[in-house]
Design an enzyme around this catalytic site. Structure first.
Site, PDB file in Angstrom:
ATOM      1  N   LYS A   2     -46.742  33.874  61.630  1.00  0.00           N
ATOM      2  CA  LYS A   2     -45.603  33.156  62.230  1.00  0.00           C
ATOM      3  C   LYS A   2     -44.813  34.096  63.144  1.00  0.00           C
ATOM      4  O   LYS A   2     -44.382  33.709  64.230  1.00  0.00           O
ATOM      5  CB  LYS A   2     -44.705  32.563  61.138  1.00  0.00           C
ATOM      6  CG  LYS A   2     -45.376  31.464  60.333  1.00  0.00           C
ATOM      7  CD  LYS A   2     -45.801  30.288  61.205  1.00  0.00           C
ATOM      8  CE  LYS A   2     -46.659  29.281  60.491  1.00  0.00           C
ATOM      9  NZ  LYS A   2     -47.262  28.277  61.365  1.00  0.00           N
TER      10      LYS A   2
ATOM     11  N   SER B 277     -41.313  29.391  60.515  1.00  0.00           N
ATOM     12  CA  SER B 277     -40.929  29.310  59.105  1.00  0.00           C
ATOM     13  C   SER B 277     -39.770  30.260  58.810  1.00  0.00           C
ATOM     14  O   SER B 277     -39.660  31.334  59.427  1.00  0.00           O
ATOM     15  CB  SER B 277     -42.141  29.710  58.267  1.00  0.00           C
ATOM     16  OG  SER B 277     -41.788  29.929  56.932  1.00  0.00           O
TER      17      SER B 277
ATOM     18  N   TYR C  63     -49.869  35.464  56.111  1.00  0.00           N
ATOM     19  CA  TYR C  63     -49.391  34.164  56.590  1.00  0.00           C
ATOM     20  C   TYR C  63     -48.061  34.324  57.331  1.00  0.00           C
ATOM     21  O   TYR C  63     -47.901  33.857  58.461  1.00  0.00           O
ATOM     22  CB  TYR C  63     -49.223  33.165  55.422  1.00  0.00           C
ATOM     23  CG  TYR C  63     -48.419  31.963  55.852  1.00  0.00           C
ATOM     24  CD1 TYR C  63     -48.995  30.971  56.651  1.00  0.00           C
ATOM     25  CD2 TYR C  63     -47.064  31.833  55.522  1.00  0.00           C
ATOM     26  CE1 TYR C  63     -48.247  29.889  57.102  1.00  0.00           C
ATOM     27  CE2 TYR C  63     -46.313  30.757  55.969  1.00  0.00           C
ATOM     28  CZ  TYR C  63     -46.911  29.790  56.754  1.00  0.00           C
ATOM     29  OH  TYR C  63     -46.159  28.728  57.211  1.00  0.00           O
TER      30      TYR C  63
END
Ligand code: NAD
Ligand code: WQD
Length: 342
Positions: free
Chosen positions: A157, A128, A153
């Site tokens: 990644k 992302s 979150y």
């Protein structure tokens, strides 16, 4: 072709669109999904578009034994496109362990099963633009420094990419491409699949389409005092089918042994930034609906502006985003109307 690609999270938003592109390019796929954020109805949509009913296995990748069994039962797997993860930024702040368990635990189990196979294996990872945080320079290249993650979150990644990089160094049979998505929006032109957010959407475009459909009374625009042309935040909104196509190109690159290194990273965006107000105006234009919106306070954690420098993906993958914001918003609206019977 008998070799198969595993698509984890293949019934989700980006996974379903990518499954369609893979099938249309002649790949045989196996979709695994635990249905935590999707439903088996998506399989019908994939079948309607492609004429193919892909093999589907309901499986929770947090279960290490089931992951091992999956690989034991499918010795014909040659690669994976790994979409399965939890993705709600706010929720990850309140439930960090769930996010680390799912997004990191599942990745580790998959990599262990791949290593046990002892064969060449191609891996595409859903990363992302969030790894860049507020980049110092725009547009953002793959060389931009990774900033400390704003949320668990986002951290999953960053850690996921680190794990994959480390494993490509110890296991040279593993080929990895990490794709850093900017803001995926829209749906398939057939209107058979699209975005299906559970609960109240946090992302701008599903909130816009739901507001236009009358589900929410108004859209809150989070701040108009940012240092941008109209004061609202700027993002790079990319059509989900363009994004999906990049996975197929990336996968073929690994199969053809064209990588310059076993771990490669590509930004996937349009290269163009649009402000929140521009998105609203464009939506109103393509839908003919006047949107009820109000400027409210900034949302905590939002960055001012992010858009991709896509020259690496353009040059190295020969991939370009083709759909513009109008097409993206139109397909998002057509999908919303279909699922709401409007
Ligand atoms: P999504 O929630 O629609 O799809 C993810 C799918 O994975 C869902 O169908 C869910 O049921 C499944 N899943 C989750 N945990 C699982 C598990 N333990 N076992 C099996 N299946 C599981 O999300 P999406 O928008 O399609 O995102 C796909 C990937 O792309 C994610 O990794 C996400 O972090 C990443 N990503 C998404 C965006 C975005 O804005 N949508 C942006 C950048 C990166
Ligand atoms: C876009 C813009 C909001 C909702 C998130 C994740 C990121 C990545 C992509 C996965 C912002 C504004 C939004 C609303 C608004 N996902 N907005 N009213 O914040 O760029 O990124 O999705 O990796 O990790 O954080 O996307 O769609 O939430 O917001 O004004 O109701 O719309 O402030 O400027 P974002 P978004």
């Amino acid at each position: 072709m008998h070799s198969k690609i595993l698509v984890t999270g293949g019934l989700g938003y980006i996974g379903s669109h990518t499954s369609v592109e893979l099938i249309q390019q002649g790949f045989e796929i196996i979709i695994v999904d635990d249905l935590s954020n999707s439903s088996t109805e998506v399989l019908e949509g994939i079948k309607k578009i492609t004429g193919v009913s892909p093999e589907f296995i309901k499986l929770d990748l947090k279960n290490k034994n089931e992951v091992n069994q999956l690989f034991d039962n499918h010795p014909d797997l040659i690669g994976i496109i790994h979409f399965a993860a939890y993705k709600a930024v706010g929720e990850s702040v309140n439930q960090p362990l769930e996010y680390y368990e799912n997004n990191i635990g599942s990745l580790v189990y998959l990599l262990q099963a791949i290593e046990k196979k002892g064969q060449r294996f191609s891996f595409i990872f859903s990363s992302s633009c969030t790894v860049y945080g507020q980049a110092d320079q725009l547009p953002i290249t793959e060389e931009a420094p990774i900033k400390k993650a704003e949320s668990p979150y986002g951290n999953t990644k960053q850690i996921g990419e680190d794990i994959l990089y480390d494993v490509t160094r110890s296991n040279t049979l593993l080929k990895v491409i990490s794709l850093r998505y900017f803001n995926p929006i829209g749906g398939h032109s057939s209107i058979e699949i699209g975005e299906l957010p559970k609960g109240k959407p946090q992302n701008l475009v599903p909130f816009i389409t739901q507001t236009a459909a009358g589900i929410h009374q108004k859209l809150n625009v989070f701040g108009d005092d940012y240092p941008t042309a109209d004061g609202t935040c700027v993002r790079d909104y990319i059509h989900v089918v363009d994004l999906a196509k990049a996975h197929v190109v990336g996968f073929k690159r690994m199969l053809a042994d064209e990588q310059s290194e076993n771990f490669e990273v590509f930004n996937l965006g349009t290269g163009k930034g649009n402000s929140v107000l521009e998105v609203i105006k464009t939506f109103e234009k393509v839908s003919g609906v006047s949107l009820n919106y109000e400027i409210v306070d900034r949302r905590q954690g939002d960055i001012v502006a992010a858009y991709a420098d896509t020259s690496k993906a353009n040059k190295v993958l020969g991939w370009h985003a083709k759909n513009d914001l109008e097409v993206s918003l139109k397909t998002a609206w057509e999908w919303e109307k279909k699922i709401r019977n409007i």
